[in-house]
Design a protein around this motif. Structure first.
Motif, mmCIF file in Angstrom:
data_model
loop_
_atom_site.group_PDB
_atom_site.id
_atom_site.type_symbol
_atom_site.label_atom_id
_atom_site.label_comp_id
_atom_site.label_asym_id
_atom_site.label_seq_id
_atom_site.Cartn_x
_atom_site.Cartn_y
_atom_site.Cartn_z
ATOM 1 N N GLU A 1 3.763 10.155 -7.226
ATOM 2 C CA GLU A 1 4.709 10.478 -8.294
ATOM 3 C C GLU A 1 3.989 10.703 -9.619
ATOM 4 N N ASN A 2 2.969 9.873 -9.915
ATOM 5 C CA ASN A 2 2.185 10.054 -11.138
ATOM 6 C C ASN A 2 1.456 11.387 -11.135
ATOM 7 N N LEU A 3 0.866 11.748 -9.992
ATOM 8 C CA LEU A 3 0.158 13.021 -9.884
ATOM 9 C C LEU A 3 1.121 14.191 -10.068
ATOM 10 N N LYS A 4 2.282 14.082 -9.470
ATOM 11 C CA LYS A 4 3.294 15.137 -9.613
ATOM 12 C C LYS A 4 3.691 15.291 -11.078
ATOM 13 N N GLN A 5 3.863 14.173 -11.779
ATOM 14 C CA GLN A 5 4.219 14.221 -13.198
ATOM 15 C C GLN A 5 3.091 14.844 -14.015
ATOM 16 N N ARG A 6 1.842 14.472 -13.707
ATOM 17 C CA ARG A 6 0.693 15.043 -14.422
ATOM 18 C C ARG A 6 0.632 16.555 -14.212
ATOM 19 N N ARG A 7 0.889 17.007 -12.987
ATOM 20 C CA ARG A 7 0.893 18.443 -12.711
ATOM 21 C C ARG A 7 1.970 19.143 -13.526
ATOM 22 N N LYS B 1 0.838 -1.210 0.000
ATOM 23 C CA LYS B 1 0.000 0.000 0.000
ATOM 24 C C LYS B 1 0.868 1.253 0.000
ATOM 25 N N PHE B 2 1.933 1.225 0.789
ATOM 26 C CA PHE B 2 2.850 2.352 0.839
ATOM 27 C C PHE B 2 3.479 2.580 -0.538
ATOM 28 N N ALA B 3 3.909 1.496 -1.195
ATOM 29 C CA ALA B 3 4.509 1.607 -2.523
ATOM 30 C C ALA B 3 3.497 2.133 -3.537
ATOM 31 N N GLN B 4 2.241 1.680 -3.440
ATOM 32 C CA GLN B 4 1.178 2.165 -4.323
ATOM 33 C C GLN B 4 0.954 3.660 -4.122
ATOM 34 N N THR B 5 0.893 4.084 -2.877
ATOM 35 C CA THR B 5 0.689 5.493 -2.562
ATOM 36 C C THR B 5 1.824 6.336 -3.130
#
Length: 151
Positions: free
Chosen positions: A29-35, A20-24
């Motif tokens: 990281e994906n959200l940061k890249q999208r931003r 779960k920690f790795a998923q989070t």
């Protein structure tokens, strides 16, 4: 036997928590890249001839009124701060993404997702999806009313 089951259960729980920690972490990281994608797209358009033309056309279409507060807008002076940032006069028009580019980078350059708002409203709105949703609804209602009145 009971002790062995407890150890296995705790190891399983630990493995699940680590996953779960790795998923989070991956999601963050994906959200940061999208931003970053949204920012890069907008920065490549901002200042271009197309950007300037769209702004003026949109301001005229909106009657130079803010899409949020309906106050009259006009170009004002930039005031540079000691830290390199700047402020604009409250009535200065700015391009606003109805659905924030930080959450919806694919809509960054979609002109149906852009409106002109005064600088003070743009600062207040920031990345608020609730305000964005209300603005999007109002824009769609305006479009529907224009279509119905032309029939």
């Amino acid at each position: 036997m009971s002790e062995l089951l407890r150890i296995i259960d705790s190891e399983t729980a630990l493995a699940q928590a680590e996953e779960k920690f790795a998923q989070t972490k991956r999601t963050r990281e994906n959200l940061k890249q999208r931003r970053n994608d949204g920012k890069l797209l907008y920065n490549s358009w901002q200042g271009s001839n197309d950007w300037h033309q769209w702004r003026i056309q949109q301001l005229e279409h909106q009657g130079w009124k803010c899409a949020c507060c309906s106050k009259q807008m006009g170009f004002g002076e930039k005031t540079y701060l000691d830290n390199g940032d700047f402020t604009l006069e409250p009535h200065h028009p700015t391009v606003d993404h109805i659905l924030p580019k930080s959450f919806f980078p694919e809509l960054t350059l979609d002109k149906q997702n852009l409106v002109m708002v005064c600088w003070s409203c743009n600062r207040k709105k920031s990345n608020s999806v609730a305000i964005a949703s209300r603005m999007r609804h109002q824009k769609l209602e305006q479009r529907r009313n224009i279509k119905n009145s032309s029939l």
